[in-house]
Every structure is written in structure tokens, then in C-alpha cells.
Design a protein around this motif. Sequence first.
Motif, PDB file in Angstrom:
ATOM      1  N   ASP A 248       0.831  -1.203   0.000  1.00  0.00           N
ATOM      2  CA  ASP A 248       0.000   0.000   0.000  1.00  0.00           C
ATOM      3  C   ASP A 248       0.865   1.253   0.000  1.00  0.00           C
ATOM      4  OD1 ASP A 248      -2.355  -1.277  -0.184  1.00  0.00           O
ATOM      5  OD2 ASP A 248      -2.992  -0.970   1.888  1.00  0.00           O
ATOM      6  N   LEU A 252       0.832   3.984  -2.850  1.00  0.00           N
ATOM      7  CA  LEU A 252       0.514   5.377  -2.537  1.00  0.00           C
ATOM      8  C   LEU A 252       1.641   6.298  -2.982  1.00  0.00           C
ATOM      9  CD1 LEU A 252      -1.158   5.168   0.963  1.00  0.00           C
ATOM     10  CD2 LEU A 252      -2.125   6.201  -1.083  1.00  0.00           C
ATOM     11  N   VAL A 328      -7.173   6.130   2.071  1.00  0.00           N
ATOM     12  CA  VAL A 328      -6.816   4.829   1.508  1.00  0.00           C
ATOM     13  C   VAL A 328      -6.498   3.857   2.644  1.00  0.00           C
ATOM     14  CG1 VAL A 328      -5.042   3.594   0.200  1.00  0.00           C
ATOM     15  CG2 VAL A 328      -6.051   5.657  -0.733  1.00  0.00           C
ATOM     16  N   PRO A 399     -10.909   7.724  -4.002  1.00  0.00           N
ATOM     17  CA  PRO A 399     -10.625   6.391  -3.434  1.00  0.00           C
ATOM     18  C   PRO A 399     -11.902   5.611  -3.135  1.00  0.00           C
ATOM     19  CG  PRO A 399      -9.348   8.084  -2.298  1.00  0.00           C
ATOM     20  CD  PRO A 399     -10.319   8.795  -3.175  1.00  0.00           C
ATOM     21  N   TYR A 403     -12.959   2.012  -4.615  1.00  0.00           N
ATOM     22  CA  TYR A 403     -13.300   0.942  -3.662  1.00  0.00           C
ATOM     23  C   TYR A 403     -14.625   0.302  -4.051  1.00  0.00           C
ATOM     24  CZ  TYR A 403     -14.244  -1.180   0.918  1.00  0.00           C
ATOM     25  OH  TYR A 403     -14.526  -2.047   1.942  1.00  0.00           O
ATOM     26  N   PRO A 409      -8.139   1.202  -4.094  1.00  0.00           N
ATOM     27  CA  PRO A 409      -8.178   2.647  -3.824  1.00  0.00           C
ATOM     28  C   PRO A 409      -6.786   3.280  -3.869  1.00  0.00           C
ATOM     29  CG  PRO A 409      -9.393   1.434  -2.136  1.00  0.00           C
ATOM     30  CD  PRO A 409      -8.682   0.416  -2.971  1.00  0.00           C
ATOM     31  N   ALA A 410      -5.727   2.469  -3.611  1.00  0.00           N
ATOM     32  CA  ALA A 410      -4.374   3.024  -3.570  1.00  0.00           C
ATOM     33  C   ALA A 410      -3.872   3.434  -4.953  1.00  0.00           C
ATOM     34  CB  ALA A 410      -3.399   2.039  -2.936  1.00  0.00           C
TER      35      ALA A 410
END
Lengths: 439, 439
Positions: A248, A252, A328, A399, A403, A409-410
Amino acid sequence: MKKIIDKSDTKSIITYIESFRPFDLAQCIEQLESKEQIKLFKILDPVMSAEILEYLEPVLQYRILNQLEETLTAQVLHKMSSDVVADMMLAIHRYQAEKLLNLLPEAYGQKVQTLMTFPEHTAGSLATVDYIAARSTWTLEKTLRHIRKIGHKAEITSYVYITGNKGELLGVVSLKKIILTEPQTQISEIVMGEVISVPASMGQEEAADLLTRYDLVALPVVDQQERLIGVITVDDLIDVIHEEATEDIQKLGGSQPLTEPYFKSSVFQLYRKRIIWLLILFVAEAYTGTVLRHYEETLSEVIALAFFIPLLIGTGGNTGTQTVSTLVRALAVGEVQFRDMFKVIRKEVTTGLMTGATISLIAIGRALLLGVDWNVGLVVGITALTIVIWASFVAAILPLILYKLKADPAVVSSPFITTLVDGTGLVIYFTIAKIVLRL
Amino acid sequence: MKKIIDKSDTKSIITYIESFRPFDLAQCIEQLESKEQIKLFKILDPVMSAEILEYLEPVLQYRILNQLEETLTAQVLHKMSSDVVADMMLAIHRYQAEKLLNLLPEAYGQKVQTLMTFPEHTAGSLATVDYIAARSTWTLEKTLRHIRKIGHKAEITSYVYITGNKGELLGVVSLKKIILTEPQTQISEIVMGEVISVPASMGQEEAADLLTRYDLVALPVVDQQERLIGVITVDDLIDVIHEEATEDIQKLGGSQPLTEPYFKSSVFQLYRKRIIWLLILFVAEAYTGTVLRHYEETLSEVIALAFFIPLLIGTGGNTGTQTVSTLVRALAVGEVQFRDMFKVIRKEVTTGLMTGATISLIAIGRALLLGVDWNVGLVVGITALTIVIWASFVAAILPLILYKLKADPAVVSSPFITTLVDGTGLVIYFTIAKIVLRL
């Protein structure tokens, strides 16, 4: 360590080795030359060898095992966790794997082969078959006798799993409860029937979430017919939790996650993981050139407007990054759901209003300090407020939408939101400038 | 659930409740009104009540306990984990805490009070005193009798800790080993003397790292005299691992980490955690205005240079963000150390050279596409390459330096590196422009 292996007799090597932990030994042994590695494993106790091997890379595990005598290899292999053995088998050539599998007792070898069928990153691929199973009709006394018989090999030792005629998982009982209860009691009387289990095909991240939520230390894995295939130990799921957080963070940061640890990844791998997003974002960001050329006239008339371009879009990007990273992560740990969309937007936009207002005041001050026209200062102030609110809104909503679409979402990474806010921010800036300065 | 509590008789409520898990029940009970909460806990079994309460917030725990009859409160309190009880005591008023402590057996109450003395985020604050201790001179038979006597209360059940006369930790033995060994054996013969323990003052993150590295499921905590104070269970350390990853992600996103989950944090808290870094970065970014004013003349002569400002500094920021996030995480999980500095720089700069070269070609293409002068295109291309390498270098070196200075590498957040590269990137851009365009 090298010195001791080269110079000492077998007994002093063993005494020396036994004063360390398997993890630390593995770290040292990785550095040794092949010759010394083999010499060491030839004299170590198979249990110790198995424990050390578990911390080494699959290919190195095989290279060492392959050079030991066949009977010793068989012993060590049998003492290793079945999930580690399965991973090693998958890393080596099919023919080599078959040769090793033949060294194992047939029933056990078959279980390992079943583990090898589960794709990476699924619950099944993490399961070990070294658990203790019992029948619900057994008394605790009989169960304890059974544990004494097969317990030496078991990796899962705090729980006993109750299975039915077809191997289906019926319940679980803790070793503690077995000890605390009258030995003549039948297992069925103390078993917990409602056992949390996961299908072999479940993603490893989801399995780790379950373990976290219910504070478990082991997670049984079942097939489609609810038959017990294996059990995941907590240490494997802790590794998953670390891995997923690393992924993640890298996502990101705007690159595809590395599949290997940092120093094991080659420069070319780093390049490949990073260039994709850099190019996508470059193309997206190139749009800012179009925007600026569109406003070329405005810009040449009031060149001072150019001074604040990096400041304004940079602040917008920073705001967006703050919001995105918070959200996120909140989505990943389950603190926020899609149905919270409006609550999230309200919260983020309100916060954006407050930070935007603060920044806006400072921005006007900064503009006047640079000695630009009062009107330009006003444009900068209004733009700062608008961009911060806009960035908060976009960073809150994107995000959640990803989702909802079951995408990651990342993907809305920090560089992604920065790039998005750069282009749109410029449009906001020049629109406000044209209105206020009547250009 | 509300309906069932209001309408049903005690027995059907209990049957209904027992079909759920404590975690899920806690989620529902949080939503109930106080009246129903109390009604429910009055009829539940104290063991079930204790398990459910552990998932509730400290203040709610107290509010419920405080409204039960004193003897029931005492029972439930005694069944709860001691670390949870200590946390609750710390969350309520001193006077209220004392009243509750008086309900506990004196020796146990004192242990809880000891737990209350450890500062938040230390290993001591996570420890529970509900472990089983034995003496090294006991036989396994005697140990098993002891376990049967006190095991009902114990939370740590897979291990028995061996302590000396003064309570000092001497070793550990697994419940499995106790069962597998001849009952007449003395514990000292099967004990593992080299037990990994942590001092109560150790940070919780470091404790979690130890647990991860050595694949442990429980971590004993000792005081300065090596006396056993308590044991940390793996589920508490999993929560720590999640928390620390969340903090790192929020820091990398350029805000101070939230101390509460997202929806429990007020807008004002969000504002406070975010505005600090936004302002620091704003002031730093304001420097770009000075740089641009300095090059005002160059800019008015070749206004086309302005078109590429966001594109070039944006790409530099993206590159820096990729590198920073990978490295900060690698430092956090121990994959990279300070002594790797030169290896890291070489790796990152080489990767930067490759991504930079790729981006540079596309940048020249983009410039020509926008219809600017060929020379300007060349400036853009050279700048793209230089900025990407520069961003890789700075992003590689800064986290390592902070790490060396024992500061948090995550201070070099994505907005931080973006801001740094914005200002310095502009200087690079205009310097190259002046040289190539002979301005």
C-alpha cells in the motif's frame, strides 16, 4: 562462524551453534560459502536444520538439502513445516521436486502436493498440514494419547481440530481446555462448534483481516466441501500484514509494488515498477502545458501570475495527498466503507475549508511581500482557498469510488492526486484571475 | 437485537446472544441505548460479558460495569484481561478506578496497578498478568495440577513461564512439550533457558519487530531486575503493527498521524494534524515565487518556458515520492540500514538515470508537439533528465540521514520531497535555459 566451522571439531561446532536462535543462524549461514553450509548441515540435528532452513530462501533450501545424504534429507524435510516445503517445491524444477517428494511418507507427500496447488497470495498457499485433528467421539484421554503420538511433528499446538468422516471441519478445542477438563469427557461436550474457517481460495489479505478482527492465533482452511485442508499460523499472517502495508505504501508513492525486498530487486525491476506510473502521470501532467498555452495572453499581460503557479498547485497537491493517504489506509483497515461517502465528503470539505482559509490568508501576505499588485494578491488568496477545498473533495471521493468499483483505492496515489490537482488547479487559477483582473 | 432484548425472556435472549461471537456482539451493543446495554449485561454469563467488554471503548466499559451489581461487577472485572482492565482504569477518574480496584482480589489488583504505571506505547502497557508461572524444581505432573487450578483465568495458554525466588524470568516451556514429556520429569530438564524477553520500557514497535522476526506468539515483559511483569499476546502486537503502518502512511502523506480512528477524529483534530505541515510546506514552497521573480526577465523573453514548469517539477516530485515511499518503508521493516547508504544511492541514481532518460525523450516530443522552438524543447529534455536524477538522489539520501539522526525517516513525506524538488527544480530549469538559450 566460518572460522569455527573450518577449525573446530563436530562437538564444539554444535555447542557453538546451539547458543543461537534459528533466525539469527540463518542470517549468518546465508553469508557462508556453499562448502561450509553443507558441512554444517551434515552435523546438525535434523530438527535444528529444519528450523534454520525455514528462514532461508527456497532455492538455497533446495541447494543445501540436495547435497545432504538421502536419509538425512528425508529426515530434515519431514521436520520442516509443510507450507515451507510446498513453497520450496514450487520454486524448483518439477523433476527435482518429485525426487524430494518421494523421500516423504506417501500420505504426507500427498498433502504437500495439495498445498502446492493453491495459487500464491491465497489462504491455501499459506496453510500448513502439520495440525492435530481428532474425532468428536473420542474422550479427552484418547485425544491426549493421540497428541502424544503425533504431536512432535505438529506446528499448530494450541488447538485440536475436530473432523468428521469425510474430513470435514466440525469444530475446534483448545489444548488448554483439554487439560482443564476431566479426562473421561467426550470431546463433543467441550468443542466449539462455531469455528471461523476460510476457503482455500480466499485472498491472504482478507484472511489476515479475519485473524485481526477476531484475535485468533490460527486460522483453519477448508476446501469447497468444507473439508479441513490445513491451518494458517499467526506468524505467516503477520508477514502478510507487513507485506500488504508495504504494498500500500509503495502504491501510494505512485509506483507498482515490488515483489521482492528492496535489495533483492534489481535496478531494472525498480525501473519497470516505476516508469509505468511516471509515464502515465507525465502524459496527464502534459495537459498543464496546454492549459498554460491557452492562457498565454493572460500570462504575458500579468507575468506576476506565473510566480504563484508552483505554490498554488503545490499546496493543492499537498492537501490532496494528506486526504488520500488517510482515506486509503482507513479503507484498507475497514474504518471507512463506501456507504460513508457523504460523511467523508462533509468531513474532508469542512477540514479543507478550515485549512484553505488559513493558507489563503498567508498566501495573500506572501503575494504582497513579493511586491505584486494588490489585485494579484487577491487572486492568489481566492485561488488558494478554492484549490484546497477542490483537492480535499477530489481526494475524498476518488478512493471511495475505486473501492466501490472493487478496484484498488491506492491507485489514487500521492503523485496521482498531485497531477490531477495540478491541471485542474491551473484552470481554477486562471479563471479566477480573468474574473478578478477583468482580463 | 433491540427488539429481542426488549421483548424476550432471559432464556431466549441468552440463546440468541450465544449464537454470535464477542467481537460481533460488541459492534451491535455499541449501537444500543444504555438501558438495553445494562439489561443485557445483567443476565449474561460473566465470562461472556468480559469477552464482549474487551472490544468496547474504556469509557463505555466503565459505564456498563458501574451500573451492574457490585458482586457481578467484581466477577466480570476479574474475568477481563488485566491489560484491558488497566487501560480502562487509566481512562476513568482516579477515584472511580480505586473503587473498582477494591473489588479485585488484593494481589491481582496490585498487579493491575503495576500495569497502570507503564506509559502508553511501551511494551509494559500491553502486557497482561494473566499468564501461568511455575518453578523449575516442579515436576510436570505438579505443573499440570497447577495449570488445572489457575488455568481458567489465564489468557496466555500455550506457554508456562519459569520464575525464580524473586520472580525473575528463568525460562519458558510450551504446553505442548509438557504434555509430550513423561509426567515425572522435572521442568528444569525441558525448559528453554534462552527466552526472548523485552524490558517494560521498550517501545511497542520494537517489541512487535522482535515478535515478527522470531515468529513468536507471546512476548514476556520484564522489569529492570529481570523480574517477569507480564506477557504480551500476539493479538495486541498485531494491533500495534497495524497502528504503526497507519501512522507511517499518514506521515508519508504529509500530515501528523491521527491518534484516533478516522471517524472518531473530529474535523478540528484533522485540521490540527494537517495544517502544521501544510503551513511549513507552504512557507518552503513560497521560495518558488522568489526563484521565478528572479528569472522574471528570462520568463518574459521566452514565455513558452512557463508552459513546462508544472510538468517538469511535477515529474521530479513524482520520482521523489516513489523513491521516498519505498525507502521509508524499507527502513521501517529493517530491509535497509544506514550503512547501506552508498548502495542505496547507486541503486536510486541508476534507476533515476533510466527513468529520466525515458521521460526526457517523451518530454522533447511533447515540447515540439506544443509547437515551441526546438531549443526550448532541448531545454525541457535536459531539464527532465536532470530533475529526475536530482529527485532520486535527494529522496534516497534524506530518509537515511534522518534515520541516522534517530529522527523519523517518514518526516521526508511525499509533500515534503515534492516541495523540495519544486524549488530546486526551478533553479535547475532556468539555469539550463539560460545556458542553452544564451540568455
